[in-house]
Design a protein around this motif. Structure first.
Motif, PDB file in Angstrom:
ATOM      1  N   ARG A   1     -25.808  46.230  29.943  1.00  0.00           N
ATOM      2  CA  ARG A   1     -25.323  45.993  31.313  1.00  0.00           C
ATOM      3  C   ARG A   1     -23.980  46.664  31.655  1.00  0.00           C
ATOM      4  N   SER A   2     -23.625  47.720  30.950  1.00  0.00           N
ATOM      5  CA  SER A   2     -22.330  48.379  31.163  1.00  0.00           C
ATOM      6  C   SER A   2     -22.107  48.873  32.584  1.00  0.00           C
ATOM      7  N   PHE A   3     -23.134  49.425  33.196  1.00  0.00           N
ATOM      8  CA  PHE A   3     -22.988  50.008  34.529  1.00  0.00           C
ATOM      9  C   PHE A   3     -23.950  49.362  35.527  1.00  0.00           C
ATOM     10  N   GLU A   4     -24.338  48.153  35.261  1.00  0.00           N
ATOM     11  CA  GLU A   4     -25.290  47.428  36.104  1.00  0.00           C
ATOM     12  C   GLU A   4     -24.764  47.311  37.543  1.00  0.00           C
ATOM     13  N   ASN A   5     -25.680  47.531  38.494  1.00  0.00           N
ATOM     14  CA  ASN A   5     -25.404  47.379  39.928  1.00  0.00           C
ATOM     15  C   ASN A   5     -24.364  48.351  40.481  1.00  0.00           C
ATOM     16  N   ARG A   6     -24.241  49.511  39.877  1.00  0.00           N
ATOM     17  CA  ARG A   6     -23.306  50.522  40.393  1.00  0.00           C
ATOM     18  C   ARG A   6     -24.079  51.473  41.288  1.00  0.00           C
ATOM     19  N   ASP A   7     -23.704  51.538  42.541  1.00  0.00           N
ATOM     20  CA  ASP A   7     -24.392  52.433  43.468  1.00  0.00           C
ATOM     21  C   ASP A   7     -23.637  53.736  43.688  1.00  0.00           C
ATOM     22  N   ASP A   8     -22.571  53.949  42.910  1.00  0.00           N
ATOM     23  CA  ASP A   8     -21.757  55.152  43.042  1.00  0.00           C
ATOM     24  C   ASP A   8     -22.051  56.192  41.954  1.00  0.00           C
ATOM     25  N   ILE A   9     -23.132  55.989  41.201  1.00  0.00           N
ATOM     26  CA  ILE A   9     -23.517  56.917  40.134  1.00  0.00           C
ATOM     27  C   ILE A   9     -24.790  57.642  40.556  1.00  0.00           C
ATOM     28  N   ASN A  10     -24.752  58.984  40.578  1.00  0.00           N
ATOM     29  CA  ASN A  10     -25.980  59.728  40.891  1.00  0.00           C
ATOM     30  C   ASN A  10     -26.379  60.728  39.810  1.00  0.00           C
ATOM     31  N   SER A  11     -25.522  60.915  38.814  1.00  0.00           N
ATOM     32  CA  SER A  11     -25.913  61.716  37.649  1.00  0.00           C
ATOM     33  C   SER A  11     -25.135  61.202  36.434  1.00  0.00           C
ATOM     34  N   ILE A  12     -25.757  61.365  35.254  1.00  0.00           N
ATOM     35  CA  ILE A  12     -25.166  60.858  34.020  1.00  0.00           C
ATOM     36  C   ILE A  12     -25.250  61.924  32.943  1.00  0.00           C
ATOM     37  N   ILE A  13     -24.133  62.139  32.272  1.00  0.00           N
ATOM     38  CA  ILE A  13     -24.092  63.062  31.137  1.00  0.00           C
ATOM     39  C   ILE A  13     -23.648  62.257  29.919  1.00  0.00           C
ATOM     40  N   PHE A  14     -24.507  62.228  28.908  1.00  0.00           N
ATOM     41  CA  PHE A  14     -24.207  61.512  27.676  1.00  0.00           C
ATOM     42  C   PHE A  14     -23.667  62.481  26.635  1.00  0.00           C
ATOM     43  N   PRO A  15     -22.794  61.997  25.736  1.00  0.00           N
ATOM     44  CA  PRO A  15     -22.235  62.866  24.701  1.00  0.00           C
ATOM     45  C   PRO A  15     -23.213  63.073  23.545  1.00  0.00           C
ATOM     46  N   SER A  16     -22.972  64.083  22.764  1.00  0.00           N
ATOM     47  CA  SER A  16     -23.816  64.366  21.597  1.00  0.00           C
ATOM     48  C   SER A  16     -23.660  63.307  20.517  1.00  0.00           C
ATOM     49  N   THR A  17     -22.604  62.502  20.604  1.00  0.00           N
ATOM     50  CA  THR A  17     -22.352  61.450  19.616  1.00  0.00           C
ATOM     51  C   THR A  17     -23.122  60.165  19.903  1.00  0.00           C
ATOM     52  N   LEU A  18     -23.751  60.068  21.077  1.00  0.00           N
ATOM     53  CA  LEU A  18     -24.425  58.835  21.485  1.00  0.00           C
ATOM     54  C   LEU A  18     -25.661  58.575  20.629  1.00  0.00           C
ATOM     55  N   ILE A  19     -25.798  57.327  20.195  1.00  0.00           N
ATOM     56  CA  ILE A  19     -26.936  56.904  19.384  1.00  0.00           C
ATOM     57  C   ILE A  19     -27.807  55.907  20.130  1.00  0.00           C
ATOM     58  N   SER A  20     -27.170  55.000  20.882  1.00  0.00           N
ATOM     59  CA  SER A  20     -27.916  53.899  21.469  1.00  0.00           C
ATOM     60  C   SER A  20     -27.415  53.540  22.872  1.00  0.00           C
ATOM     61  N   ILE A  21     -28.366  53.226  23.753  1.00  0.00           N
ATOM     62  CA  ILE A  21     -28.071  52.759  25.104  1.00  0.00           C
ATOM     63  C   ILE A  21     -28.564  51.324  25.195  1.00  0.00           C
ATOM     64  N   GLY A  22     -27.678  50.408  25.527  1.00  0.00           N
ATOM     65  CA  GLY A  22     -28.011  48.992  25.591  1.00  0.00           C
ATOM     66  C   GLY A  22     -28.991  48.643  26.696  1.00  0.00           C
ATOM     67  N   GLN A  23     -29.569  47.461  26.571  1.00  0.00           N
ATOM     68  CA  GLN A  23     -30.528  46.969  27.549  1.00  0.00           C
ATOM     69  C   GLN A  23     -29.865  46.828  28.916  1.00  0.00           C
ATOM     70  N   LYS A  24     -30.572  47.268  29.918  1.00  0.00           N
ATOM     71  CA  LYS A  24     -30.133  47.181  31.316  1.00  0.00           C
ATOM     72  C   LYS A  24     -28.765  47.807  31.552  1.00  0.00           C
ATOM     73  N   ALA A  25     -28.395  48.778  30.723  1.00  0.00           N
ATOM     74  CA  ALA A  25     -27.093  49.425  30.862  1.00  0.00           C
ATOM     75  C   ALA A  25     -26.925  50.062  32.240  1.00  0.00           C
ATOM     76  N   PHE A  26     -28.023  50.514  32.830  1.00  0.00           N
ATOM     77  CA  PHE A  26     -27.969  51.163  34.139  1.00  0.00           C
ATOM     78  C   PHE A  26     -28.898  50.478  35.139  1.00  0.00           C
ATOM     79  N   PHE A  27     -29.129  49.199  34.943  1.00  0.00           N
ATOM     80  CA  PHE A  27     -30.013  48.415  35.801  1.00  0.00           C
ATOM     81  C   PHE A  27     -29.469  48.368  37.226  1.00  0.00           C
ATOM     82  N   GLU A  28     -30.358  48.644  38.180  1.00  0.00           N
ATOM     83  CA  GLU A  28     -30.013  48.607  39.613  1.00  0.00           C
ATOM     84  C   GLU A  28     -28.934  49.620  39.980  1.00  0.00           C
TER      85      GLU A  28
END
Length: 71
Positions: free
Chosen positions: A29-56
């Motif tokens: 739920r890190s970025f849940e309900n954020r309407d100001d995000i329209n693109s996402i760039i993840f780093p090469s170090t990323l291993i895991s994205i939590g549940q509902k991290a970008f929900f809504e």
């Protein structure tokens, strides 16, 4: 997992969310309900994205996920 901190762990500019290199996990739920995000760039170090991290979030038009992400 600790909450991500803007300016330290990520930047958000003109709708583009960039998660900084070195970040391995995005907590639930890190970025849940954020309407100001329209693109996402993840780093090469990323291993895991939590549940509902970008929900809504959106409208998200582009997501770049590196091969390092496992779950």
């Amino acid at each position: 997992m600790e909450k991500l901190v803007e300016g330290k762990d990520y930047t958000l500019f003109d709708g583009q969310l960039t998660i900084n290199e070195g970040i391995k996990y995005i907590p639930d739920r890190s970025f849940e309900n954020r309407d100001d995000i329209n693109s996402i760039i993840f780093p090469s170090t990323l291993i895991s994205i939590g549940q509902k991290a970008f929900f809504e979030c959106g409208p998200i038009k582009e997501i770049i996920i590196p091969n390092s992400v496992r779950y």
